[in-house]
Design a protein around this motif. Structure first.
Motif, PDB file in Angstrom:
ATOM      1  N   VAL A   1       0.890  -1.185   0.000  1.00  0.00           N
ATOM      2  CA  VAL A   1       0.000   0.000   0.000  1.00  0.00           C
ATOM      3  C   VAL A   1       0.917   1.222   0.000  1.00  0.00           C
ATOM      4  N   TYR A   2       0.348   2.344  -0.353  1.00  0.00           N
ATOM      5  CA  TYR A   2       1.194   3.526  -0.587  1.00  0.00           C
ATOM      6  C   TYR A   2       0.663   4.712   0.199  1.00  0.00           C
ATOM      7  N   GLN A   3       1.606   5.433   0.870  1.00  0.00           N
ATOM      8  CA  GLN A   3       1.255   6.687   1.543  1.00  0.00           C
ATOM      9  C   GLN A   3       2.001   7.814   0.839  1.00  0.00           C
ATOM     10  N   LEU A   4       1.213   8.743   0.301  1.00  0.00           N
ATOM     11  CA  LEU A   4       1.780   9.845  -0.474  1.00  0.00           C
ATOM     12  C   LEU A   4       2.552  10.806   0.426  1.00  0.00           C
ATOM     13  N   GLN A   5       3.611  11.386  -0.157  1.00  0.00           N
ATOM     14  CA  GLN A   5       4.429  12.394   0.515  1.00  0.00           C
ATOM     15  C   GLN A   5       4.300  13.702  -0.287  1.00  0.00           C
ATOM     16  N   PHE A   6       4.311  14.859   0.446  1.00  0.00           N
ATOM     17  CA  PHE A   6       4.024  16.135  -0.200  1.00  0.00           C
ATOM     18  C   PHE A   6       5.127  17.143   0.107  1.00  0.00           C
ATOM     19  N   CYS A   7       5.403  18.006  -0.879  1.00  0.00           N
ATOM     20  CA  CYS A   7       6.356  19.095  -0.674  1.00  0.00           C
ATOM     21  C   CYS A   7       5.757  20.091   0.308  1.00  0.00           C
ATOM     22  N   ALA A   8       6.487  20.431   1.355  1.00  0.00           N
ATOM     23  CA  ALA A   8       5.940  21.301   2.401  1.00  0.00           C
ATOM     24  C   ALA A   8       5.658  22.708   1.870  1.00  0.00           C
ATOM     25  N   ARG A   9       6.379  23.172   0.845  1.00  0.00           N
ATOM     26  CA  ARG A   9       6.197  24.531   0.352  1.00  0.00           C
ATOM     27  C   ARG A   9       5.098  24.613  -0.687  1.00  0.00           C
ATOM     28  N   THR A  10       5.078  23.623  -1.632  1.00  0.00           N
ATOM     29  CA  THR A  10       4.147  23.715  -2.766  1.00  0.00           C
ATOM     30  C   THR A  10       2.957  22.810  -2.629  1.00  0.00           C
ATOM     31  N   MET A  11       3.020  21.880  -1.701  1.00  0.00           N
ATOM     32  CA  MET A  11       1.995  20.864  -1.501  1.00  0.00           C
ATOM     33  C   MET A  11       1.816  19.967  -2.734  1.00  0.00           C
ATOM     34  N   GLU A  12       2.817  19.965  -3.617  1.00  0.00           N
ATOM     35  CA  GLU A  12       2.798  19.012  -4.730  1.00  0.00           C
ATOM     36  C   GLU A  12       3.230  17.633  -4.219  1.00  0.00           C
ATOM     37  N   ILE A  13       2.826  16.637  -4.954  1.00  0.00           N
ATOM     38  CA  ILE A  13       3.198  15.270  -4.574  1.00  0.00           C
ATOM     39  C   ILE A  13       4.696  15.095  -4.791  1.00  0.00           C
ATOM     40  N   ALA A  14       5.398  14.691  -3.735  1.00  0.00           N
ATOM     41  CA  ALA A  14       6.846  14.525  -3.803  1.00  0.00           C
ATOM     42  C   ALA A  14       7.254  13.071  -3.972  1.00  0.00           C
ATOM     43  N   GLY A  15       6.307  12.153  -3.703  1.00  0.00           N
ATOM     44  CA  GLY A  15       6.620  10.720  -3.812  1.00  0.00           C
ATOM     45  C   GLY A  15       5.653   9.904  -2.981  1.00  0.00           C
ATOM     46  N   VAL A  16       5.927   8.593  -2.915  1.00  0.00           N
ATOM     47  CA  VAL A  16       5.118   7.702  -2.071  1.00  0.00           C
ATOM     48  C   VAL A  16       6.052   6.782  -1.287  1.00  0.00           C
ATOM     49  N   GLU A  17       5.631   6.486  -0.047  1.00  0.00           N
ATOM     50  CA  GLU A  17       6.323   5.444   0.707  1.00  0.00           C
ATOM     51  C   GLU A  17       5.545   4.138   0.542  1.00  0.00           C
ATOM     52  N   THR A  18       6.264   3.102   0.213  1.00  0.00           N
ATOM     53  CA  THR A  18       5.654   1.773   0.038  1.00  0.00           C
ATOM     54  C   THR A  18       5.634   1.065   1.376  1.00  0.00           C
ATOM     55  N   LEU A  19       4.461   0.630   1.769  1.00  0.00           N
ATOM     56  CA  LEU A  19       4.274  -0.060   3.041  1.00  0.00           C
ATOM     57  C   LEU A  19       3.761  -1.480   2.773  1.00  0.00           C
ATOM     58  N   ALA A  20       4.287  -2.435   3.511  1.00  0.00           N
ATOM     59  CA  ALA A  20       3.884  -3.831   3.313  1.00  0.00           C
ATOM     60  C   ALA A  20       2.610  -4.127   4.101  1.00  0.00           C
ATOM     61  N   ARG A  21       1.703  -4.888   3.457  1.00  0.00           N
ATOM     62  CA  ARG A  21       0.488  -5.358   4.112  1.00  0.00           C
ATOM     63  C   ARG A  21       0.294  -6.842   3.786  1.00  0.00           C
ATOM     64  N   TRP A  22      -0.274  -7.505   4.793  1.00  0.00           N
ATOM     65  CA  TRP A  22      -0.584  -8.946   4.619  1.00  0.00           C
ATOM     66  C   TRP A  22      -2.094  -9.080   4.461  1.00  0.00           C
ATOM     67  N   ILE A  23      -2.525  -9.494   3.280  1.00  0.00           N
ATOM     68  CA  ILE A  23      -3.954  -9.652   3.020  1.00  0.00           C
ATOM     69  C   ILE A  23      -4.343 -11.043   3.515  1.00  0.00           C
ATOM     70  N   HIS A  24      -4.645 -11.124   4.815  1.00  0.00           N
ATOM     71  CA  HIS A  24      -4.911 -12.419   5.448  1.00  0.00           C
ATOM     72  C   HIS A  24      -6.299 -12.923   5.040  1.00  0.00           C
TER      73      HIS A  24
END
Length: 833
Positions: A580-603
């Motif tokens: 799953v992905y959590q978006l990261q934002f530029c603090a000055r422009t609030m544009e999307i700066a990237g995403v952090e990939t997080l692991a999830r287990w679909i049990h």
């Protein structure tokens, strides 16, 4: 002669008649029927009646009459009707036949004797009277062939010859011809004939021609047949026994001799002559030859032994050597026994066999036995050593796991029998791996020997301690009562093992974690050991250098861990791990700066699980690297799909475990991936970067940078890494731990700390990411203190791939934008108009 009236009275008799019967001239005869012997009366009365009635002409019959003195008188009597001139009656004429009767009786007696003799001798008599055309066969002849007495026999030659065995027919026909010709060689011959019951019988036929015709051809041939089937069977059995005996003697190479003790004539068979090296010589040996061939060292004893046994008339055994004509020496074993033959002559019979090879083998076996006994003694020592080694640890000398299992089984039986208990202490050395890895295996061996010595020093008299592998030991201690203080023993062992040990000038320290399990009465040693292992796991998880007792709660935790472990492995097989992905934002422009990939287990039953529910167990299973690899491949694939859909994501970051940096194959795995330089970042926990880093880790980090992969330090601010270490790593990004960010709206101190981290980052040209941005105040403060990138629930929650595009296009996070950002957007529109 005499005339008899019709009523049996004597009418007249001449003097010869009276003299023959012993009646004088004046003596009156009794009636004629009174003169006849009662045994002959019926036959005579019948004849007289027939004569009187005119049915019978004159005829002679043999009668026995009674003389006047009462003696019987055999006569030949002629009876006929009297002439009419003499009157009614009949004439009786008698001739005395006493001598003739005696001859007949003698003949009958002789015939009877011969018949009995023939029957007793089982001889079947046959009489072929060719002149009269009469063939006679006795009852015994019939009985031999299974026929009944008097049974009709078709004895014509053509019929009879078919009953002869096919293999004997030619021989029989020739024998009969030669027998008829009077050839004495064929007076008797043997052949097989089929019995009435169907089996074959052997017959000995003896015959001779007793009458010949004028032309010399046989007119009458008489002979006897004898059933010799049993004799033939006995002869065959004897022949078979003889063949077997001969074969046995041939196979065994036994030679036989016979000595006439009166004449000293010695007879050797062929095998004995071969044994003595005189094959082909005469069977009869001169006296004294055998004695001359005896070995000088054996001659006196052998001959003395023979004489002694002959004097006693008993059999004996001898062993001696002979010197053959060719000079070779052979070892002989002999058995002999005296006997008396059918003529009464004393003889000695015996057997010799050559046992030279047996003696040589016996000597070799004795030498081998001596050698084997010496080797067996060595083997016993080796066996004892092997058994000791099989039950003991080679390094410490302590009993091993196999020995432990035997002791546990024995102690468990004693507990059940005597009612006491057992306590098992499963001991695992702490910090042993670090010593082994840093100071080398010799240092590790020294620590293990020290631990073994310490345990032996601190256990009680009846306690048993074993090393079961690596740095693990087990102590078996007897419990007299449940109140025995095993905890005190465990604490003493821990305290002693924690004391420093001097090795090559260095003081090294180890520690110990101990799991304890105990039971009374019916004890299962394997279960007790498992319970101690479970308690040890709890002790190591709780901080080490401590002991824990087994409990059911601990067991349940282990069982749950085991269940989750199995589910993790099954989940990897079924591809249940996804990013799953959590978006990261530029603090000055609030544009999307990237995403952090997080692991999830679909049990499949528990739903979506975060790493905190499975990461520690996955680390124990050593599958975190596998999960990281799966998440990375899926994230790169999703990044390409976003680009294809026109969704602009500048970069993605993925978490990398510390173990993966120690993977020698990491470079090869990264080279197999397809990505553009600068679009991928690896997030590494700050705890990885201790001051004493591994060379392999540094080499892998250098390679990652070479592939265009950015390095980010996650959870920065927890205090693990020094500034020097940070400079050496030279990351592109620092992520401030959410615990520091959370309190900045309320805590000036936390705000100053975060601000200092940001300033440090700027001074090192490192971008700073703030995690845990939960409120608008967080956004405002972080902007004010110069943070570069924001990440948190206030802006965007973690989302699966298929939610990212919609979220980006909606721009919903922009409601939180600042006035400066709005001014920037207005200027951008004016410039582009």
């Amino acid at each position: 002669m005499a005339m008899v009236s019709m009523d049996d009275h004597m009418v007249l008799a001449n003097s010869a008649f009276r003299r023959t019967l012993g009646y004088g001239e004046a003596v009156e005869f009794p009636p004629f029927d009174k003169l006849i012997d009662p045994d002959h009366l019926l036959e005579a009365a019948s004849l007289l009646k027939s004569v009187r009635e005119g049915h019978e002409e004159a005829r002679r019959i043999r009668l026995r009459l009674t003389r006047a003195d009462g003696h019987p008188l055999p006569v030949l009597a002629g009876i006929a009707l009297a002439d009419e001139e003499l009157g009614p009656g009949y004439i009786v004429q008698i001739i005395e036949i006493a001598e003739f009767s005696k001859a007949i009786e003698d003949l009958q007696a002789r015939e009877s004797r011969w018949n009995h003799a023939l029957v007793g001798s089982s001889l079947g008599v046959w009489d072929h009277n060719f002149r009269q055309g009469h063939l006679y066969y006795s009852d015994q002849w019939r009985a031999i062939r299974g026929a009944d007495p008097g049974e009709e026999i078709d004895a014509t030659f053509d019929v009879w010859i078919q009953k002869v065995h096919p293999d004997d027919r030619d021989h029989v026909q020739e024998a009969i011809a030669r027998q008829n010709a009077g050839d004495p060689e064929y007076a008797a011959f043997e052949y097989r004939e089929r019995h009435k019951d169907g089996h074959w019988i052997w017959i000995e036929c003896r015959g001779a021609c007793v009458e010949r015709n004028a032309d010399g051809t046989p007119a009458r041939v008489i002979g006897t047949d004898t059933d010799i089937t049993e004799r033939k069977a006995a002869e065959e059995m004897l022949a078979d026994v003889s063949r077997r005996l001969e074969l046995a003697l041939e196979i065994s190479q036994i030679g036989v001799f016979e000595v006439d003790l009166e004449s000293n004539v010695v007879e050797w068979d062929e095998r004995l002559r071969a044994i003595y090296g005189m094959a082909g010589a005469e069977r009869i040996r001169p006296s004294g030859l055998w004695e001359s061939m005896l070995h000088p060292d054996d001659a006196q004893e052998v001959q003395s032994r023979i004489k002694d046994h002959l004097d006693r008339g008993s059999g004996f055994t001898n062993e001696y050597r002979i010197i053959r004509p060719d000079g070779s020496v052979r070892h002989i074993r002999a058995r002999a026994a005296p006997f008396t033959d059918a003529t009464g002559r004393p003889k000695l019979i015996g057997a010799n066999w050559d046992v030279t090879s047996d003696i040589a083998l016996q000597l070799e076996l004795e030498r081998s036995k001596t050698l084997a006994e010496a080797r067996n003694r060595e083997l016993e020592v080796a066996k004892a050593r092997i058994e000791h080694n099989a039950l003991h640890d080679y390094l410490t000398g302590l009993p091993n796991r196999r020995y432990l299992d035997e002791v546990l089984e024995k102690r468990a039986q004693e507990c059940m029998r005597e009612g006491y208990g057992l306590a098992l202490l499963h001991i695992d050395l702490d910090r042993f791996k670090q010593i082994n890895d840093t100071l080398g295996h010799k240092a590790g061996d020294t620590m293990l020997k020290h631990a073994a010595k310490t345990l032996l020093t601190n256990i009680r008299k009846d306690d048993f301690v074993a090393r079961i592998g690596g740095d693990e030991f087990v102590l078996v201690s007897r419990l007299e009562t449940p109140q025995d203080n095993i905890a005190r023993l465990a604490d003493r062992i821990i305290a002693e093992l924690c004391k420093p040990v001097k090795y090559e000038g260095h003081l090294s320290r180890i520690g110990a974690s101990i799991g304890i399990a105990s039971a009374f009465g019916a004890i299962d040693g394997k279960e007790l050991l498992l319970n101690a292992d479970i308690a040890l796991y709890r002790a190591k998880s709780s901080g080490r250098n401590r002991h824990e007792f087994f409990s059911r709660d601990t067991q349940n935790q282990i069982i749950n861990t085991k269940r989750v472990s199995d589910e993790i492995l099954h989940g990897l097989e079924q591809d249940e791990f996804a990013p799953v992905y959590q978006l990261q934002f530029c603090a000055r422009t609030m544009e999307i700066a990237g995403v952090e990939t997080l692991a999830r287990w679909i049990h499949p039953t528990r739903g979506v699980l975060t790493p905190d529910t499975f990461l520690s167990i996955a680390e124990d299973l050593d599958v975190v690297d596998t999960i990281d690899g799966i998440i990375l491949k899926k994230a790169l694939h999703d990044f390409d799909r976003w680009a294809s859909a026109g969704v602009e994501i500048p970069r993605i970051s993925v978490n990398v475990s510390s173990r993966r940096l120690y993977d020698p194959a990491l470079i090869q795995k990264i080279n197999a991936l397809d990505f553009k330089p600068g679009m991928l970042s690896f997030e590494l926990l700050e705890s990885i970067f201790l001051d004493d880093r591994d060379d392999l880790v540094m080499a892998n980090l250098e390679h990652l940078r070479g592939r265009g992969i950015n390095i980010e330090i996650d959870d920065f601010g927890t205090g693990h890494a020094s500034i020097v270490s940070l400079l050496q790593i030279a990351p592109q990004t620092l992520k401030i731990d959410r615990e520091l960010v959370r309190d900045i709206p309320q805590s000036a101190e936390k705000r100053k700390l975060v601000s200092a981290i940001i300033e440090m980052g700027k001074s090192l040209d490192i971008k700073v990411v703030a995690e845990g941005v939960e409120t608008v105040d967080h956004i405002r403060i972080l902007r004010e203190i110069g943070c570069d990138i924001l990440q948190g629930y206030a802006l965007a929650r973690p989302m699966p791939f298929d939610k990212i595009a919609g979220f980006v296009r909606s721009g919903s996070w922009r409601q939180l934008e600042s006035p400066a950002h709005e001014l920037q957007q207005s200027l951008k529109k004016i410039v582009t108009q």
